[in-house]
Design a protein around this motif. Structure first.
Motif, mmCIF file in Angstrom:
data_model
loop_
_atom_site.group_PDB
_atom_site.id
_atom_site.type_symbol
_atom_site.label_atom_id
_atom_site.label_comp_id
_atom_site.label_asym_id
_atom_site.label_seq_id
_atom_site.Cartn_x
_atom_site.Cartn_y
_atom_site.Cartn_z
ATOM 1 N N ILE A 6 28.208 18.143 -93.393
ATOM 2 C CA ILE A 6 29.299 17.260 -93.188
ATOM 3 C C ILE A 6 30.887 18.066 -93.598
ATOM 4 C CG2 ILE A 6 30.469 15.186 -93.694
ATOM 5 C CD1 ILE A 6 27.832 14.014 -92.509
ATOM 6 N N THR A 7 31.813 18.187 -92.792
ATOM 7 C CA THR A 7 32.878 18.718 -93.539
ATOM 8 C C THR A 7 34.047 17.648 -93.998
ATOM 9 O OG1 THR A 7 34.019 18.549 -91.551
ATOM 10 C CG2 THR A 7 33.211 20.705 -91.921
ATOM 11 N N THR A 8 33.326 16.429 -93.690
ATOM 12 C CA THR A 8 34.502 15.059 -94.301
ATOM 13 C C THR A 8 33.735 14.657 -96.155
ATOM 14 O OG1 THR A 8 35.017 14.666 -91.959
ATOM 15 C CG2 THR A 8 35.257 12.529 -93.998
ATOM 16 N N ASN A 9 34.415 14.139 -96.467
ATOM 17 C CA ASN A 9 34.139 13.575 -97.824
ATOM 18 C C ASN A 9 33.641 11.976 -97.557
ATOM 19 O OD1 ASN A 9 33.691 12.852 -100.243
ATOM 20 N ND2 ASN A 9 35.811 11.873 -100.806
ATOM 21 N N ILE A 10 32.040 12.162 -97.985
ATOM 22 C CA ILE A 10 31.036 10.340 -97.003
ATOM 23 C C ILE A 10 31.416 9.952 -98.574
ATOM 24 C CG2 ILE A 10 29.630 10.099 -96.270
ATOM 25 C CD1 ILE A 10 30.605 11.710 -94.540
ATOM 26 N N ARG A 11 31.767 8.630 -97.976
ATOM 27 C CA ARG A 11 31.595 7.986 -99.059
ATOM 28 C C ARG A 11 32.324 6.220 -98.883
ATOM 29 N NH1 ARG A 11 36.558 6.037 -100.618
ATOM 30 N NH2 ARG A 11 38.548 7.014 -100.043
ATOM 31 N N LEU A 12 31.607 5.010 -99.378
ATOM 32 C CA LEU A 12 32.339 3.878 -98.875
ATOM 33 C C LEU A 12 33.511 3.291 -98.599
ATOM 34 C CD1 LEU A 12 29.308 1.699 -100.310
ATOM 35 C CD2 LEU A 12 29.477 2.267 -98.006
ATOM 36 N N ARG A 13 33.626 2.984 -97.348
ATOM 37 C CA ARG A 13 35.301 3.100 -97.385
ATOM 38 C C ARG A 13 35.538 1.342 -96.758
ATOM 39 N NH1 ARG A 13 35.352 8.660 -96.439
ATOM 40 N NH2 ARG A 13 36.546 9.681 -97.211
ATOM 41 N N SER A 14 36.747 0.928 -97.224
ATOM 42 C CA SER A 14 37.068 -0.008 -96.156
ATOM 43 C C SER A 14 36.966 0.111 -94.384
ATOM 44 C CB SER A 14 38.480 -0.798 -96.789
ATOM 45 O OG SER A 14 39.251 -0.216 -96.537
ATOM 46 N N PRO A 15 37.211 -0.991 -94.013
ATOM 47 C CA PRO A 15 37.213 -0.738 -92.373
ATOM 48 C C PRO A 15 39.078 0.007 -91.955
ATOM 49 C CG PRO A 15 36.133 -2.453 -92.421
ATOM 50 C CD PRO A 15 36.328 -2.040 -94.087
ATOM 51 N N TRP A 16 40.112 -0.646 -92.353
ATOM 52 C CA TRP A 16 41.071 0.447 -92.265
ATOM 53 C C TRP A 16 41.319 2.037 -92.853
ATOM 54 C CZ3 TRP A 16 42.564 -0.987 -87.649
ATOM 55 C CH2 TRP A 16 42.721 -2.730 -87.762
ATOM 56 N N GLU A 17 40.493 1.787 -94.499
ATOM 57 C CA GLU A 17 40.873 2.950 -94.510
ATOM 58 C C GLU A 17 40.266 4.230 -94.243
ATOM 59 O OE1 GLU A 17 39.699 5.031 -99.072
ATOM 60 O OE2 GLU A 17 38.840 3.481 -98.888
ATOM 61 N N ALA A 18 39.207 4.105 -93.296
ATOM 62 C CA ALA A 18 37.889 4.496 -92.051
ATOM 63 C C ALA A 18 38.905 5.076 -91.375
ATOM 64 C CB ALA A 18 36.550 3.990 -91.712
ATOM 65 N N VAL A 19 40.065 4.355 -90.333
ATOM 66 C CA VAL A 19 40.416 4.532 -89.115
ATOM 67 C C VAL A 19 41.607 5.441 -90.114
ATOM 68 C CG1 VAL A 19 42.482 3.441 -88.286
ATOM 69 C CG2 VAL A 19 40.701 2.124 -88.083
ATOM 70 N N ASP A 20 41.842 5.385 -90.836
ATOM 71 C CA ASP A 20 42.709 5.899 -91.819
ATOM 72 C C ASP A 20 42.483 7.627 -91.983
ATOM 73 O OD1 ASP A 20 45.798 7.136 -91.941
ATOM 74 O OD2 ASP A 20 44.253 7.292 -94.716
ATOM 75 N N LEU A 21 40.973 7.676 -91.939
ATOM 76 C CA LEU A 21 40.196 9.466 -92.602
ATOM 77 C C LEU A 21 40.256 9.436 -91.130
ATOM 78 C CD1 LEU A 21 38.097 10.690 -93.201
ATOM 79 C CD2 LEU A 21 37.159 9.627 -92.983
ATOM 80 N N GLY A 22 40.055 8.813 -89.569
ATOM 81 C CA GLY A 22 40.042 9.272 -88.470
ATOM 82 C C GLY A 22 41.552 9.989 -88.162
ATOM 83 N N PHE A 23 42.314 8.913 -88.035
ATOM 84 C CA PHE A 23 44.085 9.503 -87.942
ATOM 85 C C PHE A 23 43.719 10.828 -88.912
ATOM 86 C CE2 PHE A 23 45.736 5.763 -87.892
ATOM 87 C CZ PHE A 23 44.904 5.516 -86.331
ATOM 88 N N ALA A 24 43.626 10.904 -90.356
ATOM 89 C CA ALA A 24 43.613 13.040 -90.689
ATOM 90 C C ALA A 24 43.056 13.367 -89.663
ATOM 91 C CB ALA A 24 43.371 12.369 -92.461
ATOM 92 N N MET A 25 41.482 13.224 -89.769
ATOM 93 C CA MET A 25 40.766 14.368 -89.047
ATOM 94 C C MET A 25 41.913 14.904 -87.549
ATOM 95 S SD MET A 25 37.058 11.731 -88.824
ATOM 96 C CE MET A 25 36.426 12.806 -87.640
ATOM 97 N N VAL A 26 42.245 13.991 -86.885
ATOM 98 C CA VAL A 26 43.725 14.519 -86.006
ATOM 99 C C VAL A 26 44.110 15.580 -86.640
ATOM 100 C CG1 VAL A 26 44.642 13.776 -83.757
ATOM 101 C CG2 VAL A 26 42.956 12.745 -84.619
ATOM 102 N N GLN A 27 44.376 15.039 -86.774
ATOM 103 C CA GLN A 27 45.445 15.978 -88.128
ATOM 104 C C GLN A 27 45.323 17.494 -88.365
ATOM 105 O OE1 GLN A 27 48.032 14.096 -91.184
ATOM 106 N NE2 GLN A 27 49.306 16.054 -91.190
#
Length: 494
Positions: A6-27
């Motif tokens: 997995i290329t993403t840093n997997i750790r426990l996040r809050s839901p809105w932090e996970a949403v921000d991670l999705g935006f970063a994946m697109v960028q």
């Protein structure tokens, strides 16, 4: 699933932090996403625009919006492979479309599940886990225990964001347009006062703006929903702990093969037989009385002596134990059935209201316009065709006075008085807006909506005999004129 790739840093996040991670994946992956995504969505929009008849091309954006579940499956296919560092070419993406259409529950997503606000969050269950039926429902309910509300609000936010982007693009066009053509077109779109060619180019412009908006927003929505799903899987399956142990094992594996580690293991094996046995505290069991005494002694210590009383509301328990819970289960089932039925009715009512609002948008916009105060009617004229039609200039009994003048041989004066009375009645009592520029024919057309058939026939007859004596200078026959004196223009026989 190969978590170590997995290329993403997997750790426990809050839901809105996970949403921000999705935006970063697109960028981060935009250069591998946008080319294939733009070719797919732009080509689909172009095909629909070309194949639809000209009268229905206005509905192309609506068709593109309805088929969003299809695009979401393609985008999720791209993101799920890039998560494991697999860069898909454009050919690979288009080759996977038939499989994504047939094996990902697309039919239900385009029909009765189309209006689900958590469709992006549920999509990996259909596409990646390939679950169906009861296992899918149980898995979905488990994932919905957390992050479901955030998935719904994410869908609502992206829908509003699309509207904001389209509105901003229209506003930008208006600001850059040196003329008022763009603004006039937008205003006329609500009243449909433009011609066919203007409507064609306006529909094409909206399609281009909507296509650009979806090209930007939809990858963000799918990536954020996928990130919410991954974060929920991390909570349930402890992916972060598994990856931490794998990394620890990777770091310690070279050390296990060193001579120092072998020497330490040999020393432990040699010294193990001479070690004294460790006393087992579990074997020394105290009698219940001694155990209670030791517990009481421990509880008397200062750090454990504090007591606190707290009150809490709890459900009242019944003294009678009920061994048959079937009535309760049946009642709960009926409640759930009623709730689902009511929810379905509300969704159907909302869809029907949206459709009716779109169909009758012209009437709704007309009703929403501010009511304009009706201007006061203009004052009735006093002179028409050179004749005085003021009430005070006419006798009380116009019909009798006209008959006397006719019998006295004053034919023109008799018909003039009769026609003046008709004009006075039209302008004062019937509120017909007669002007000096109107002719006798115009007055007949204006009076037609205000009079019944009998009064309208009388007015036509009076107008005809008046025109005959006033313009043709011919005296009408008595058979034409005498019956006119026996009818009151107010509608009652004289």
């Amino acid at each position: 699933m190969k978590l170590d790739e997995i290329t993403t840093n997997i750790r426990l996040r809050s839901p809105w932090e996970a949403v921000d991670l999705g935006f970063a994946m697109v960028q981060h992956n935009i250069r591998w996403i946008f080319s294939a995504w733009a070719l797919l969505f732009g080509g689909f929009a172009l095909i629909i625009w070309v194949t639809l008849p000209e009268d229905y091309q206005t509905y192309t954006p609506l068709i593109l919006w309805w088929f969003k579940p299809l695009y979401d499956r393609v985008l999720l296919h791209i993101f799920s492979h890039q998560l494991f560092n697999q860069r898909l070419s454009t050919t690979d993406i288009f080759s996977a479309i038939p499989k994504l259409i047939l094996h990902t529950g697309l039919l239900s997503a385009l029909t009765f599940r189309r209006f689900s606000f958590s469709r992006g969050f549920n999509l990996p269950i259909w596409q990646l886990e390939q679950l169906r039926g009861k296992p899918r429902l149980e898995r979905q309910n488990l994932l919905h225990l957390q992050a479901h509300s955030q998935a719904i609000w994410l869908t609502i936010a992206c829908l509003h964001l699309e509207s904001v982007v389209i509105f901003s693009l229209y506003l930008l066009i208006i600001m850059l347009d040196p003329s008022d053509g763009s603004w006039n077109y937008i205003l006329s779109a609500f009243t449909q006062t433009f011609d066919t060619e203007t409507q064609y180019w306006g529909s094409l412009l909206y399609l281009v703006l909507y296509t650009l908006t979806v090209l930007v927003i939809e990858p963000l929505y799918v990536a954020a929903s996928f990130s919410l799903y991954l974060n929920r899987r991390t909570q349930l399956e402890a992916w972060d702990i598994e990856l931490a142990f794998r990394n620890l094992g990777t770091r310690l594996s070279p050390l296990a093969r060193t001579p120092l580690a072998l020497l330490l293991a040999a020393c432990l094996l040699i010294g193990l037989p001479g070690m004294a046995p460790t006393p087992s505290w579990a074997s020394e069991r105290l009698p219940p009385e001694d155990a209670s005494a030791q517990i009481a002694e421990v509880m008397q210590r200062e750090e454990l002596a504090g007591m606190r009383t707290r009150m809490q509301w709890v459900p009242r328990s019944s003294d009678k134990e009920t061994h048959d819970d079937k009535p309760k289960e049946l009642a709960a089932s009926w409640q759930l059935l009623f709730a689902n039925f009511t929810k379905s009715l509300l969704w159907i009512a909302l869809i029907v209201l949206l459709i009716l609002g779109f169909v009758y948008r012209q009437r709704i916009l007309t009703l929403l316009k501010p009511a304009h105060r009706k201007a006061a009617p203009p004052a009735p004229p006093d002179i028409l065709f050179g004749m005085d039609i003021r009430p005070e200039s006419l006798p009380d009994d116009i019909a009798s006075a006209s008959r006397r003048l006719w019998e006295a041989g004053q034919h023109r004066e008799a018909l003039s008085l009769l026609y003046r009375g008709a004009l006075m009645q039209l302008t004062r009592h019937e509120q017909v807006a007669v002007q000096d520029s109107h002719t006798e024919g115009d007055i007949l057309q204006l009076a037609h909506p205000h009079l019944d058939s009998a009064r309208m026939a009388w007015l036509k007859a009076v107008t005809r005999v008046w025109q005959e004596i006033a313009y043709a200078h011919r005296v009408p026959a008595d058979a034409q004129v005498i019956p006119l004196f026996g009818f009151d223009f107010a509608g009652k026989p004289a």
